[in-house]
Design a protein around this motif. Sequence first.
Motif, PDB file in Angstrom:
ATOM      1  N   ASP A  13      29.774  77.061  32.553  1.00 38.72           N
ATOM      2  CA  ASP A  13      30.798  77.627  33.425  1.00 38.72           C
ATOM      3  C   ASP A  13      30.185  78.346  34.616  1.00 38.72           C
ATOM      4  N   MET A  14      31.009  78.540  35.641  1.00 44.86           N
ATOM      5  CA  MET A  14      30.590  79.277  36.833  1.00 44.86           C
ATOM      6  C   MET A  14      31.252  80.648  36.838  1.00 44.86           C
ATOM      7  N   ASP A  15      30.433  81.701  36.888  1.00 43.72           N
ATOM      8  CA  ASP A  15      30.957  83.060  37.034  1.00 43.72           C
ATOM      9  C   ASP A  15      29.951  83.883  37.838  1.00 43.72           C
ATOM     10  N   THR A  16      30.201  85.180  38.002  1.00 48.52           N
ATOM     11  CA  THR A  16      29.311  86.009  38.815  1.00 48.52           C
ATOM     12  C   THR A  16      27.924  86.133  38.196  1.00 48.52           C
ATOM     13  N   PHE A  17      27.840  86.132  36.862  1.00 47.85           N
ATOM     14  CA  PHE A  17      26.530  86.206  36.205  1.00 47.85           C
ATOM     15  C   PHE A  17      25.716  84.961  36.537  1.00 47.85           C
ATOM     16  N   ALA A  18      26.351  83.788  36.434  1.00 46.57           N
ATOM     17  CA  ALA A  18      25.666  82.531  36.751  1.00 46.57           C
ATOM     18  C   ALA A  18      25.245  82.511  38.219  1.00 46.57           C
ATOM     19  N   LEU A  19      26.113  83.010  39.089  1.00 47.80           N
ATOM     20  CA  LEU A  19      25.794  83.056  40.513  1.00 47.80           C
ATOM     21  C   LEU A  19      24.553  83.911  40.773  1.00 47.80           C
ATOM     22  N   ASN A  20      24.547  85.121  40.228  1.00 49.96           N
ATOM     23  CA  ASN A  20      23.419  86.031  40.445  1.00 49.96           C
ATOM     24  C   ASN A  20      22.133  85.484  39.844  1.00 49.96           C
ATOM     25  N   TYR A  21      22.255  84.817  38.694  1.00 57.01           N
ATOM     26  CA  TYR A  21      21.091  84.203  38.053  1.00 57.01           C
ATOM     27  C   TYR A  21      20.516  83.104  38.949  1.00 57.01           C
ATOM     28  N   ALA A  22      21.409  82.332  39.553  1.00 61.70           N
ATOM     29  CA  ALA A  22      20.983  81.252  40.456  1.00 61.70           C
ATOM     30  C   ALA A  22      20.299  81.818  41.698  1.00 61.70           C
ATOM     31  N   ILE A  23      20.854  82.889  42.246  1.00 58.75           N
ATOM     32  CA  ILE A  23      20.268  83.514  43.431  1.00 58.75           C
ATOM     33  C   ILE A  23      18.878  84.057  43.124  1.00 58.75           C
ATOM     34  N   GLU A  24      18.766  84.753  41.984  1.00 59.13           N
ATOM     35  CA  GLU A  24      17.481  85.351  41.590  1.00 59.13           C
ATOM     36  C   GLU A  24      16.410  84.278  41.363  1.00 59.13           C
ATOM     37  N   HIS A  34      32.562  72.713  33.315  1.00 59.61           N
ATOM     38  CA  HIS A  34      33.918  73.102  33.705  1.00 59.61           C
ATOM     39  C   HIS A  34      34.009  73.357  35.206  1.00 59.61           C
ATOM     40  N   PRO A  35      35.095  72.914  35.829  1.00 61.65           N
ATOM     41  CA  PRO A  35      35.284  73.178  37.266  1.00 61.65           C
ATOM     42  C   PRO A  35      35.405  74.676  37.531  1.00 61.65           C
ATOM     43  N   PHE A  36      34.855  75.113  38.647  1.00 67.50           N
ATOM     44  CA  PHE A  36      35.012  76.505  39.058  1.00 67.50           C
ATOM     45  C   PHE A  36      36.467  76.767  39.416  1.00 67.50           C
ATOM     46  N   LEU A  37      37.107  75.807  40.087  1.00 67.37           N
ATOM     47  CA  LEU A  37      38.519  75.920  40.445  1.00 67.37           C
ATOM     48  C   LEU A  37      39.295  74.828  39.723  1.00 67.37           C
ATOM     49  N   PHE A  38      40.263  75.224  38.888  1.00 67.51           N
ATOM     50  CA  PHE A  38      41.083  74.245  38.178  1.00 67.51           C
ATOM     51  C   PHE A  38      42.307  73.845  39.004  1.00 67.51           C
ATOM     52  N   THR A  48      38.832  88.789  46.168  1.00 66.00           N
ATOM     53  CA  THR A  48      39.143  88.273  44.835  1.00 66.00           C
ATOM     54  C   THR A  48      37.858  87.806  44.152  1.00 66.00           C
ATOM     55  N   TYR A  49      37.924  87.660  42.850  1.00 66.15           N
ATOM     56  CA  TYR A  49      36.772  87.224  42.059  1.00 66.15           C
ATOM     57  C   TYR A  49      36.256  85.868  42.545  1.00 66.15           C
ATOM     58  N   ASP A  50      37.169  84.899  42.651  1.00 70.75           N
ATOM     59  CA  ASP A  50      36.775  83.552  43.075  1.00 70.75           C
ATOM     60  C   ASP A  50      36.311  83.531  44.530  1.00 70.75           C
ATOM     61  N   GLY A  51      36.992  84.275  45.373  1.00 71.94           N
ATOM     62  CA  GLY A  51      36.649  84.309  46.786  1.00 71.94           C
ATOM     63  C   GLY A  51      35.250  84.837  47.035  1.00 71.94           C
ATOM     64  N   GLU A  52      34.868  85.856  46.305  1.00 75.00           N
ATOM     65  CA  GLU A  52      33.525  86.433  46.458  1.00 75.00           C
ATOM     66  C   GLU A  52      32.457  85.440  46.006  1.00 75.00           C
ATOM     67  N   THR A  59      26.805  81.633  51.573  1.00 72.95           N
ATOM     68  CA  THR A  59      25.809  82.439  52.291  1.00 72.95           C
ATOM     69  C   THR A  59      24.415  82.291  51.706  1.00 72.95           C
ATOM     70  N   ASN A  60      24.330  81.920  50.419  1.00 64.84           N
ATOM     71  CA  ASN A  60      23.024  81.708  49.796  1.00 64.84           C
ATOM     72  C   ASN A  60      22.626  80.232  49.757  1.00 64.84           C
ATOM     73  N   ASN A  61      23.429  79.410  50.431  1.00 59.80           N
ATOM     74  CA  ASN A  61      23.136  77.979  50.549  1.00 59.80           C
ATOM     75  C   ASN A  61      22.954  77.302  49.186  1.00 59.80           C
ATOM     76  N   ILE A  62      23.855  77.647  48.233  1.00 60.39           N
ATOM     77  CA  ILE A  62      23.814  77.067  46.889  1.00 60.39           C
ATOM     78  C   ILE A  62      24.977  76.084  46.733  1.00 60.39           C
ATOM     79  N   ASN A  63      24.660  74.868  46.334  1.00 57.99           N
ATOM     80  CA  ASN A  63      25.677  73.842  46.097  1.00 57.99           C
ATOM     81  C   ASN A  63      26.185  73.937  44.654  1.00 57.99           C
ATOM     82  N   LEU A  64      27.436  73.547  44.447  1.00 57.14           N
ATOM     83  CA  LEU A  64      28.036  73.579  43.114  1.00 57.14           C
ATOM     84  C   LEU A  64      28.701  72.238  42.827  1.00 57.14           C
TER      85      LEU A  64
END
Length: 228
Positions: A13-24, A34-38, A48-52, A59-64
């Motif tokens: 799944d995609m959430d803020t923890f996964a995002l920060n882990y990817a950035i680090e 699972h899709p980030f947006l259903f 909003t959570y999803d918007g951020e 901004t971090n040039n990460i593809n999903l």
Amino acid sequence: MNQDIKKIMLTLDMDTFALNYAIENKVELIITHHPFLFESIKSIDYNTYDGEIIRSLITNNINLYSLHTSLDKAEKGINHQLAKELGIVGYEVLHEENDGNGGYGGIGTIQAVGILEYAKYVKKALKCSYVKLYCNNESRIIKNVAFCGGSGGEFIDDAVNKEAEVFITGDIKYHQAQSALKNNLCVIDAGHFNTENHFLKNLKVVLDTIEELEIIILDKNTVKEIII
């Protein structure tokens, strides 16, 4: 769209923890099941959570890239790996799609075993903290096993029609359990996460064949359960 990818992170799944882990870890592509947006969105609100998450991905040039039902139905997708974990060597598709493009779940055989013993095996094999067993006869010996990663309650009729003795999936509802028991079908609810996250290993093996890529896995359940 022309970005070169060198490092990929696999996660369910995609959430803020996964995002920060990817950035680090300087990841350039995140592949989830699972899709980030259903559902479609008409605006992006950074408050909003999803918007951020969307803002931070850009901004971090990460593809999903999210696979979902294409991986559910793939020949060596979610259920291929689940069959391995459950000790099922050969199986056929449980619910075939009318378009002839694969289907959902599977059904095969195992060496005859008591239902309680097999439920304990499933718990250990899928690394569950617990499983739910619905069964009219705790002394029952089972051999024909149906299975479906994720929420597979809608395929109970398929399991019954194909003469399965036990069905392994996640997110079983009360009335789905009733329907199974009325048709003498045992059900093991091993949870949504635990019946799907094992695909990460198989997908990594596939991607590791590309020498230029570095593949990392984030094995994290985004739905935290507190058993009281």
